[in-house]
Design a protein around this motif. Structure first.
Motif: not given
Length: 137
Positions: A79-94, A113-125
């Motif tokens: 999950f960290c690998g996905v989140v790290f690449k999904s964040e705009d800033n490497w510091m936030y991902g870390s 929750l934050i990701f879904l709020w910002k990007h919506g559920v369609d961003s996951l498919s």
């Protein structure tokens, strides 16, 4: 007539010979992580079958506790690998990944929750076009 193919999926479709060194490092890391987690669970299940539950056995409980912790961190690092690449800033991902590893699933849920709020559920498919890129070459 010259026709140009444009990749609209957002995924680089590279052959194994075209992958960069960092990509191979991550692949190596996840191969090792897969081997460790699969071996741990298989050996624990072999020596201490999950069923029937043996709640009164300290040995059974301690071995399954260790296997469960290794299993959690295996999933968490994926999950960290996905989140790290999904964040705009490497510091936030870390920081998110540190939170996942130290504070567990509540922080994983908070990121979702934050990701879904910002990007919506369609961003996951994945669209059918993108799914085909996940087939091994």
């Amino acid at each position: 007539q010259n026709m140009t193919m444009v990749n609209t999926t957002g995924i680089n479709n590279t052959s194994s010979s075209e992958r960069s060194c960092p990509t191979w490092l991550f692949i190596g890391f996840y191969v090792i992580l897969f081997a460790v987690t699969a071996t741990t669970i298989a050996m624990t299940a072999s020596e201490f079958p999950l069923f029937p539950f043996q709640a009164d056995s300290l040995e059974w409980n301690s071995n399954w506790l260790i296997a469960t912790v290794i299993d959690y961190y295996g999933a968490c690092l994926c999950f960290c690998g996905v989140v790290f690449k999904s964040e705009d800033n490497w510091m936030y991902g870390s920081l998110w990944c540190l939170g996942f590893c130290l504070l567990g699933s509540p922080i994983c849920c908070l990121w979702m929750l934050i990701f879904l709020w910002k990007h919506g559920v369609d961003s996951l498919s994945l669209s059918p076009n993108r799914r085909s890129h996940y087939q091994l070459n």
